[in-house]
Scaffold this motif. Structure first.
Motif, PDB file in Angstrom:
ATOM      1  N   UNK A   1       0.867  -1.171   0.000  1.00 45.16           N
ATOM      2  CA  UNK A   1       0.000   0.000   0.000  1.00 45.16           C
ATOM      3  C   UNK A   1       0.909   1.229   0.000  1.00 45.16           C
ATOM      4  N   UNK A   2       0.610   2.210  -0.817  1.00 48.85           N
ATOM      5  CA  UNK A   2       1.413   3.431  -0.836  1.00 48.85           C
ATOM      6  C   UNK A   2       1.160   4.254   0.428  1.00 48.85           C
ATOM      7  N   UNK A   3       1.787   5.403   0.493  1.00 44.69           N
ATOM      8  CA  UNK A   3       1.542   6.310   1.614  1.00 44.69           C
ATOM      9  C   UNK A   3       0.144   6.924   1.553  1.00 44.69           C
ATOM     10  N   UNK A   4      -0.583   6.658   0.445  1.00 45.77           N
ATOM     11  CA  UNK A   4      -1.925   7.210   0.234  1.00 45.77           C
ATOM     12  C   UNK A   4      -1.910   8.735   0.300  1.00 45.77           C
ATOM     13  N   UNK A   5      -0.826   9.289  -0.206  1.00 44.73           N
ATOM     14  CA  UNK A   5      -0.670  10.737  -0.239  1.00 44.73           C
ATOM     15  C   UNK A   5      -1.603  11.327  -1.300  1.00 44.73           C
TER      16      UNK A   5
END
Length: 246
Positions: free
Chosen positions: A87-91
């Motif tokens: 999962x990305x940093x959800x930035x």
């Protein structure tokens, strides 16, 4: 002959065709989103191995890979060679990247609409920035203005680059990362129209610089209402030019 319904009795409603079931790829996308929402997966966490995740979601490996690929394009997941999928940093800058792609696909005739949305976003960003902008950001905005404020004629493209930097400083100082990303998505994609204005209107550079100075003064005074009005006036001038030179 078919029998008629009794008088006063409405015809039965036609049978509705049930919606098609979701594809297995959609099941993967929604399943992984749900795992993120409920905390099973968080930013930076590695997804379970492929076989386990496929079993959990009740899909085969082909659709699983397609769903993961779709979420990677949306900035939700990233695949690291030899290390798995995370999962990305959800930035916001990642998650809203498709918005910039949408703006890029607009036809030339859609430019006025893009500028109108840009005005709505940037006037509010300026008001928010006026409340909390710090000395470092003010200095960066001043530096962007100084780069094109000399006595010598300014190349239109250099001027627009400085213009973009000025607006970026304000967007990033607004304190709302989602709004800042949206502003940059729209402002950065209106370069062609802004260069055209700088070339076609010999007074545009001087006027824009003056308008920027007024915006900066409102920011220095930490006056949200004045910053909003000054930014709105500035961006309306661009819209008016485009409307008169369609």
């Amino acid at each position: 002959m078919p029998s008629e319904p009794p008088a006063g009795v409405a015809d039965p409603a036609p049978a509705r065709t049930p919606p098609p079931p979701p594809s297995q790829t959609d099941v993967v996308v929604e399943g992984i989103k749900s795992m993120i929402f409920d905390g099973t997966l968080g930013p930076g966490q590695r997804l379970p191995v492929e076989a386990d995740l496929a079993r959990t979601l009740g899909v085969s490996r082909g659709p699983l890979r397609e769903g993961v690929r779709a979420l990677s394009h949306l900035g939700v997941l990233e695949t690291r060679q030899g290390a798995g999928t995370y999962v990305t940093a959800l930035d916001p800058s990642l998650l809203l990247a498709p918005m910039a792609f949408l703006v890029d696909l607009q036809q030339p005739g859609g430019s006025p609409a893009l500028h109108a949305v840009r005005r709505v976003l940037e006037t509010e960003a300026a008001a928010l920035a006026a409340r909390s902008i710090d000395d470092e950001a003010l200095a960066a905005a001043e530096e962007a203005l100084a780069a094109v404020s000399g006595p010598e004629p300014v190349d239109p493209r250099e001027f627009v680059e400085a213009d973009i930097r000025f607006h970026q400083v304000i967007a990033r100082a607004c304190g709302n990362p989602v709004l800042a990303v949206l502003v940059e998505a729209f402002a950065g994609r209106t370069v062609r129209a802004r260069v055209w204005r700088a070339v076609a209107d010999e007074q545009a550079v001087a006027r824009t610089t003056e308008e920027h100075r007024a915006i900066l003064a409102a920011l220095r005074d930490h006056d949200p209402d004045r910053a909003r009005l000054r930014m709105g006036h500035h961006l309306l001038a661009v819209e008016d030019f485009l409307a008169g030179h369609a």
